[in-house]
Write an enzyme that holds these catalytic residues in place. Structure first.
Site, PDB file in Angstrom:
ATOM      1  CB  THR A  64      -0.782   0.081   1.357  1.00 50.42           C
ATOM      2  OG1 THR A  64      -0.223  -0.173   2.183  1.00 50.42           O
ATOM      3  CG2 THR A  64      -1.828  -0.853   1.065  1.00 50.42           C
TER       4      THR A  64
ATOM      5  CG  ASN B 223       1.435   3.900   4.017  1.00 52.49           C
ATOM      6  OD1 ASN B 223       1.788   3.059   3.593  1.00 52.49           O
ATOM      7  ND2 ASN B 223       1.063   3.851   5.421  1.00 52.49           N
TER       8      ASN B 223
ATOM      9  CD  GLU C 225      -2.369   1.834   4.905  1.00 50.10           C
ATOM     10  OE1 GLU C 225      -1.908   0.625   4.187  1.00 50.10           O
ATOM     11  OE2 GLU C 225      -2.474   1.929   6.031  1.00 50.10           O
TER      12      GLU C 225
END
Ligand SMILES: Cc1cc2nc3c(=O)[nH]c(=O)nc-3n(C[C@H](O)[C@H](O)[C@H](O)COP(=O)(O)O)c2cc1C
Ligand SMILES: Nc1ncnc2c1ncn2[C@@H]1O[C@H](COP(=O)(O)OP(=O)(O)O)[C@@H](O)[C@H]1O
Length: 327
Positions: free
Chosen positions: A203, A205, A251
């Site tokens: 992910t 962020n 995210e």
């Protein structure tokens, strides 16, 4: 589009124009009605048209220290006005001295700016103690038109209603009022390194640019605009309750994407809310939910354009010419 920024005490030489006046946070459907009217009057008069706005936010001047969140930064407002076809973008420094001008003092500023025709909303106020209004523009013989409130089933479309919708996670309602999906720009920073290794879902962020409203905690289907174009994604705003010791994160897992985003300026678009954030019994349970979130996101995003006017179509980094939506 030409951008001018100045104080009322040192007005530059501007072209004669038709300007729509307001703060325009969001450039929502109500604001857009003013631009449509300005364009129409400008065509009639054979003049360029644009926006007269103020910076900083009058609230910041009169209530210093109070935290302020916006739908758009000044730069976003510039980009929206440009995408909507404005020729001029005039930013008047908003100070206590400017705000305490008499209505006639404000009319003089307009004349010195070569504003031949002003477009305002029905509730536009100006000058000391808000003494100026559409009536005083008429009384002063200033050429202008007044645009009535644009409404939907819940009443007048306003920046306040959009803020409430975003804060409540109702990003679809916000998009209907805005004319595009709510989006937040920022920088990609390092997270806890769990996404890729532990979950199989790396992910990116987001460290949001300061001053932007964030949607309510939860999971959203949306898009991420990067240097390489716009990508479908699923986004989490939350505290990752499955894991301990995590602060709030924003995210995104980008679909069909596999490259390094650290340090890149990007923009997250929030298109549909999928579900609230939940605490799972462990990474495996969260992972199974993420598989379902991805399938649902792909389904709802199919054929969806988050930015139909191409307002933010250029990459946030603005380095070179980069592909936009659909690339
Ligand atoms: C679409 C999406 C949904 C998520 N939903 C949850 C959730 O419901 N509960 C939770 O604890 N974490 C959720 N997460 C966050 C994960 O816990 C997080 O991505 C993981 O801890 C990786 O963190 P890292 O990027 O700091 O390594 C979600 C993440 C994404 C991208
Ligand atoms: N499909 C993708 N979606 C999001 N980030 C990706 C993707 N593919 C690669 N990345 C990269 O991997 C990083 C995320 O990895 P992750 O394991 O979650 O670690 P971190 O917690 O440091 O963000 C992102 O910041 C980005 O640079």
């Amino acid at each position: 589009m030409q951008i001018f920024r100045f104080s009322y005490t040192s007005i530059p030489c501007l072209p004669h124009s038709v300007l729509a006046a307001g703060f325009f946070d969001g450039f929502h459907q109500g604001h857009r009605a003013l631009l449509t009217e300005a364009k129409k009057q400008a065509e009639r008069l054979g003049l360029p048209w644009g926006v007269l706005t103020f910076d900083p936010d009058p609230w910041a001047v009169f209530r210093p220290g109070e935290p302020l969140e916006h739908i758009q930064s000044l730069e976003d407002r510039e980009r929206t006005a440009e995408a909507l076809g404005a020729n001029l973008f005039c930013i008047l420094d908003f100070t206590r001295a400017f705000a305490s001008l008499s209505p006639d003092g404000f009319h003089q500023v307009l004349k010195d700016m070569h504003v031949d025709y002003l477009v305002t909303g029905f509730d536009f106020r100006y000058g000391a103690r808000n003494a100026g209004s559409v009536q005083s523009l008429t009384k002063a013989g200033f050429a202008h038109s007044v645009v009535q409130a644009v409404t939907d089933l819940d009443g007048k479309i306003s920046s306040t209603r959009i803020e409430e919708a975003v804060r409540g996670g109702n990003v679809e309602a916000a998009a209907a009022m805005l004319g595009q999906d709510y989006s937040v720009p920022g920088l990609i920073v390092h997270g806890f390194g769990r996404g890729g290794k532990l979950l199989g879902f790396p992910t990116a962020n987001l460290q949001p640019d300061p001053g932007y409203l964030l949607p309510a905690r939860g999971v959203y289907a949306g898009f991420v605009q990067t240097d390489s174009g716009i990508h479908e994604a699923m986004i989490s705003v939350g505290v990752n309750p499955t894991f301990t010791g995590t602060g709030q994160t924003v995210e995104a897992f980008l679909f069909d994407f596999d490259s390094d985003l650290y340090g890149q300026r990007v923009r997250f678009y929030f298109s549909r809310r999928l579900r609230p954030e939940k605490r799972f019994d462990g990474p495996e349970a969260l992972k199974s939910q993420l598989v379902k979130d991805e399938a649902q996101s792909r389904q709802v995003l199919d054929g969806h354009d988050p930015d139909p006017d191409g307002v933010y179509a250029t990459a946030e980094s603005r380095q070179g010419s980069l592909p936009g939506p659909g690339a």
